[in-house]
Scaffold this active site. Structure first.
Site, mmCIF file in Angstrom:
data_model
loop_
_atom_site.group_PDB
_atom_site.id
_atom_site.type_symbol
_atom_site.label_atom_id
_atom_site.label_comp_id
_atom_site.label_asym_id
_atom_site.label_seq_id
_atom_site.Cartn_x
_atom_site.Cartn_y
_atom_site.Cartn_z
ATOM 1 N N SER A 225 0.806 -1.079 0.029
ATOM 2 C CA SER A 225 -0.013 0.004 -0.011
ATOM 3 C C SER A 225 0.917 1.419 -0.164
ATOM 4 C CB SER A 225 -0.790 -0.175 1.250
ATOM 5 O OG SER A 225 -1.994 0.850 1.130
ATOM 6 N N ASP A 444 -8.770 -4.305 -6.255
ATOM 7 C CA ASP A 444 -8.166 -3.605 -5.290
ATOM 8 C C ASP A 444 -8.911 -2.252 -5.080
ATOM 9 O OD1 ASP A 444 -6.605 -2.236 -3.388
ATOM 10 O OD2 ASP A 444 -5.078 -3.363 -3.799
ATOM 11 N N HIS A 474 -7.538 -5.506 -0.717
ATOM 12 C CA HIS A 474 -6.350 -4.862 -1.091
ATOM 13 C C HIS A 474 -5.216 -5.572 -0.950
ATOM 14 C CE1 HIS A 474 -3.894 -1.205 -0.666
ATOM 15 N NE2 HIS A 474 -3.653 -1.217 0.515
#
Length: 505
Positions: A225, A444, A474
């Protein structure tokens, strides 16, 4: 929604980042200045048990295999002999030391996520990597034990996160901006010394200092991320020091805050649609998109009763719904939470919203969101007015009828912030770096799939190698997909770079 939604952590546990317990040294004449050189000795010791606000699920230390230390770095790299900051580290040594490659550094996102609490919580997922690497993570500067940014107290944060974040008229806009500015003033009052120094470039410099202090010739890296943005910035600053680097759940480095928030609106709308279709094919009590919209509209006017005398507001419910879309593992919670809220019980969606905001069951907040805001505003130059945002709300609503307003008004995040930002968008070009594996997930919600291709392109030809995972949630490595895991493990453990454009489903 704020950058936290775009770059959020892996799960409830990952969102329970550690509280601030560290401090800057002033380096004055009355105190010995900490050694910030690359040759500093790290004093590894058993890790302390987390405080109540560090981990709501356990009061235990990580265990005998984990050890902790503090790296000392210049607070301001422009003044290398000035004030210092302590960076909290954690590691578990390789289980096959005869075939050890080096250290593998993890950053789990946010910005604001704590590596100190998250790496032990997810260590089982990385046992294969641990055979040949020391697993290492850290609380970046301004996060958790590394002078985690403090703004409001717990009770004030309860009110702040519950308040209306999608204003419907001029008076509500003024109220929103007033709250944001008071929050910024509180951050300056309580953490003003570090606010100008918590940006991603400085975190990347800290990582290179960690690498040297640990004796590694190259930085081997696992970024998830926001950790992909940090990895890209590191590669730009230190291209010749890049070893084997994985970027998973990739932030688009070409986006400014507006394009990023708009991309998230589309990503969460896509994920919501995927959830609704999957739910309708397997259960009888599934909501529709229109039901969710009506619920949020109703909560805007009449919050629902929840736990401990608290109320589920529209803002908390929106955050909770978004939180549930990070992983298919949360979809059942979303189904039950929406059904319960429609029947006047907001406990499940409130728990999900609290998780998004870093609040534990006892009402204590980690530094997650305050650190996120501080890092975001130290990074990005853009500051948006109410008029700026009002002119964009229509575009956001078209991107997502459910999340559009919430995403648009999150752009007030840095309004009135006391320090200026560094860039319009981060620079990640890394000519001369070793190949870096960039993994994008087509489903995602927080870091839309297109960002992986753009990151690979911006890193440069021969540097960014793209791998696609056709899945949900994610990130990809922790999804359980065997194809992704094989490809990543072969790259990190054996140096086998997959063919650019490889697809796993």
């Amino acid at each position: 929604m704020s950058r936290s939604v775009r770059t959020g952590a892996l799960s409830f546990a990952a969102l329970l980042a550690v509280a601030a317990v560290g401090g800057c040294s002033d380096g004055g004449a009355d105190s010995a200045r900490a050694d910030t050189s690359a040759g500093q000795k790290l004093d590894w010791k058993s890790c302390p048990a987390p405080s109540d606000s560090e981990d709501a699920s356990s009061g235990q230390a990580p265990g005998d295999s984990w050890e902790c230390a503090t790296l000392h770095a210049p607070l301001d790299y422009g003044r290398p002999k000035g004030d210092t900051i302590g960076i909290a580290l954690i590691r578990a040594k390789a289980t096959d030391p005869d075939h050890r490659i080096g250290s593998l550094f993890f950053n789990f996102g946010g910005p604001g996520g704590s590596g100190i609490s998250t790496l032990p919580a997810f260590a089982e997922d990385y046992q294969n990597l641990r055979t040949r690497y020391d697993l290492v993570s850290f609380d970046p500067r301004g996060v958790g034990r590394s002078d985690g940014v403090k703004c409001l107290g717990d009770k004030d944060l309860d009110s702040y996160y519950a308040a209306d974040s999608t204003p419907d008229d001029a008076a509500e806009r003024r109220a929103l901006l007033d709250r944001v500015k008071k929050y910024a003033a509180a951050c300056e009052k309580n953490s003003g010394k570090v606010l100008a120094h918590v940006g991603t470039s400085n975190a990347a410099r800290d990582m290179d200092l960690m690498r040297e202090a640990l004796g590694d010739a190259k930085l081997h890296y696992f970024g998830i991320s926001y950790g992909t943005e940090l990895g890209g910035v590191y590669a730009h600053l230190f291209p010749k020091k890049v070893g084997r680097a994985l970027l998973d759940g990739v932030v688009d480095p070409t986006n400014d805050p507006v394009r990023s928030a708009l991309g998230q609106a589309k990503g969460f709308q896509l994920a919501l649609g995927n959830y609704l279709r999957a739910c309708a094919g397997s259960r009888d009590n599934c909501p529709t998109e229109r039901q969710i919209q009506r619920l949020l509209d109703r909560l805007d006017k009449r919050p629902a009763p929840a736990a401990d005398g608290r109320k589920l507001t529209q803002s908390l419910a929106s955050g909770g719904i978004a939180q549930s879309l990070y992983s298919k593992d949360f979809w059942d919670y979303l189904t039950e939470g929406v059904e319960d809220a429609e029947n006047g019980d907001g406990k499940i969606l409130l728990a999900l919203g609290d998780s998004m905001n870093g609040r534990d069951k006892d009402g204590a907040y980690s530094s997650l969101q305050s650190s996120l805001t501080a890092v975001t505003c130290a990074d990005f130059k853009q500051r948006y007015t109410a008029d700026d945002i009002a002119g964009k709300v229509g575009e956001f609503r078209r991107a997502s009828p459910v999340f559009g307003d919430f995403m648009a008004w999150s752009l007030t995040q840095c309004t009135g912030w006391p320090v200026s930002g560094e860039w319009d968008t981060p620079e990640v070009s890394a000519k001369g770096a070793a190949p870096m594996l960039v993994v994008g997930n087509t489903g995602d919600p927080a870091t839309p799939y297109e960002g992986a291709r753009r990151m690979a392109r911006e890193l440069g030809k021969g540097v960014g190698v793209e791998l696609t995972y056709k899945g949900e949630g994610h990130g990809a490595y922790n999804s359980g997909n065997a194809c992704v895991k094989r490809a990543v493990d072969a790259y990190l453990l054996d140096g086998t770079v997959p063919k650019d454009g490889k697809v796993c489903s």
